[in-house]
Design a protein around this motif. Structure first.
Motif, PDB file in Angstrom:
ATOM      1  N   ILE A 132       0.856  -1.181   0.000  1.00 23.21           N
ATOM      2  CA  ILE A 132       0.000   0.000   0.000  1.00 23.21           C
ATOM      3  C   ILE A 132       0.895   1.235   0.000  1.00 23.21           C
ATOM      4  O   ILE A 132       1.818   1.342   0.806  1.00 23.21           O
ATOM      5  CB  ILE A 132      -0.919   0.008   1.235  1.00 23.21           C
ATOM      6  CG1 ILE A 132      -1.874  -1.188   1.194  1.00 23.21           C
ATOM      7  CG2 ILE A 132      -1.717   1.318   1.315  1.00 23.21           C
ATOM      8  CD1 ILE A 132      -2.708  -1.352   2.441  1.00 23.21           C
ATOM      9  N   THR A 136       0.665   7.395   0.692  1.00 21.30           N
ATOM     10  CA  THR A 136      -0.446   8.337   0.548  1.00 21.30           C
ATOM     11  C   THR A 136      -1.788   7.632   0.736  1.00 21.30           C
ATOM     12  O   THR A 136      -2.673   8.132   1.435  1.00 21.30           O
ATOM     13  CB  THR A 136      -0.415   9.027  -0.829  1.00 21.30           C
ATOM     14  OG1 THR A 136      -0.299   8.031  -1.847  1.00 21.30           O
ATOM     15  CG2 THR A 136       0.751   9.988  -0.923  1.00 21.30           C
ATOM     16  N   SER A 137      -1.935   6.447   0.138  1.00 20.22           N
ATOM     17  CA  SER A 137      -3.181   5.689   0.293  1.00 20.22           C
ATOM     18  C   SER A 137      -3.373   5.243   1.737  1.00 20.22           C
ATOM     19  O   SER A 137      -4.483   5.296   2.285  1.00 20.22           O
ATOM     20  CB  SER A 137      -3.184   4.466  -0.630  1.00 20.22           C
ATOM     21  OG  SER A 137      -3.173   4.864  -1.981  1.00 20.22           O
ATOM     22  N   TYR A 179      -4.614   8.165   3.728  1.00 18.42           N
ATOM     23  CA  TYR A 179      -6.038   8.437   3.481  1.00 18.42           C
ATOM     24  C   TYR A 179      -6.916   7.394   4.186  1.00 18.42           C
ATOM     25  O   TYR A 179      -7.993   7.720   4.710  1.00 18.42           O
ATOM     26  CB  TYR A 179      -6.336   8.472   1.983  1.00 18.42           C
ATOM     27  CG  TYR A 179      -5.960   9.781   1.330  1.00 18.42           C
ATOM     28  CD1 TYR A 179      -6.531  10.982   1.755  1.00 18.42           C
ATOM     29  CD2 TYR A 179      -5.022   9.820   0.304  1.00 18.42           C
ATOM     30  CE1 TYR A 179      -6.178  12.189   1.169  1.00 18.42           C
ATOM     31  CE2 TYR A 179      -4.658  11.029  -0.288  1.00 18.42           C
ATOM     32  CZ  TYR A 179      -5.239  12.211   0.153  1.00 18.42           C
ATOM     33  OH  TYR A 179      -4.880  13.406  -0.425  1.00 18.42           O
TER      34      TYR A 179
END
Length: 239
Positions: A67, A70-71, A74
């Motif tokens: 992953i 940034t993801s 979020y």
């Protein structure tokens, strides 16, 4: 007319999980709701920021590279929204008026963060929960809490933890750990102390915002601190 005190309380997501280590323990939600209610009934305006570590932490999710950071961040922001909605429900259950404001638009669930609207909620004696961090990756909920505290003009930020203050080293690992009742922002940025992340402390320093670290599980502690009893906590401020 005397100005009402306004504070921002930062809770960790992990604290909501209790002994489970994950998820949300509703008995802890109820305890926090009762503590926050006592502040409001004493004329204190309250903003809240809750982390998302009981569900997911962006840094941890991204550690093996599957992953993206940034993801992962979020995902962590969405976790804070889940916790914020749960906290809203708990506070409404004990008779409080509450609004959740998110840094990421999601109108079906909560309001979008607008500082003037938040100010208006405080004027109407509502509690405001600030969710989704800053809305940007690479920033922690500690930084989000400090930023929101400054934006709403809070008198202090209270970091509610599982310990009664700041120590010169981890009290869970070292028997000779010494509690620091007062320390400067510079000392708070010492790697061995870890009050909050450096960005949040630097923000607090630049805006002369006191940071109080206390035990969230000591009944009545938040009210005592706001009323000036700093015996069971540590405070970070200028010299």
């Amino acid at each position: 007319m005397q100005k009402r005190k306004r504070v921002l309380v930062k809770f960790s997501g992990e604290a909501l999980s209790g002994n489970n280590g994950f998820g949300i323990d509703t008995s802890i939600l109820k305890f926090i709701a009762d503590e926050i209610k006592s502040l409001v009934t004493h004329g204190i305006e309250v903003g809240i920021v809750i982390g998302g570590g009981n569900i997911i932490r962006g840094v941890s999710a991204a550690k093996d590279g599957i992953i993206k950071r940034t993801s992962g961040d979020y995902m962590g922001m969405l976790a804070t929204v889940i916790n914020s909605v749960a906290m809203q429900e708990a506070l409404e259950h004990v008779g409080m008026e509450v609004r959740v404001q998110s840094a990421i638009k999601m109108e079906a669930i909560c309001e979008t963060f607008i500082v003037r609207r938040a100010q208006r909620h405080f004027e109407k004696e509502r509690i405001v929960i600030f969710a989704a961090g800053t809305g940007n990756p690479f920033f922690t909920t500690d930084t989000a809490a400090t930023l929101r505290a400054i934006e709403i003009g809070a008198d202090m930020i209270i970091k509610a933890t599982k310990v009664d203050g700041v120590y010169d080293k981890d009290p869970n690992k070292f028997l000779d750990a010494q509690k620091l009742s007062e320390l400067t922002y510079e000392r708070a940025m010492d790697d061995s102390i870890k009050v909050m992340d450096d960005t949040s402390i630097a923000l607090a320093k630049d805006n002369n915002l006191p940071i109080v670290v206390c035990n969230m599980f000591e009944k009545g502690n938040l009210l005592k601190i706001i009323e000036g009893n700093l015996e069971n906590c540590s405070i970070v401020k200028n010299k």
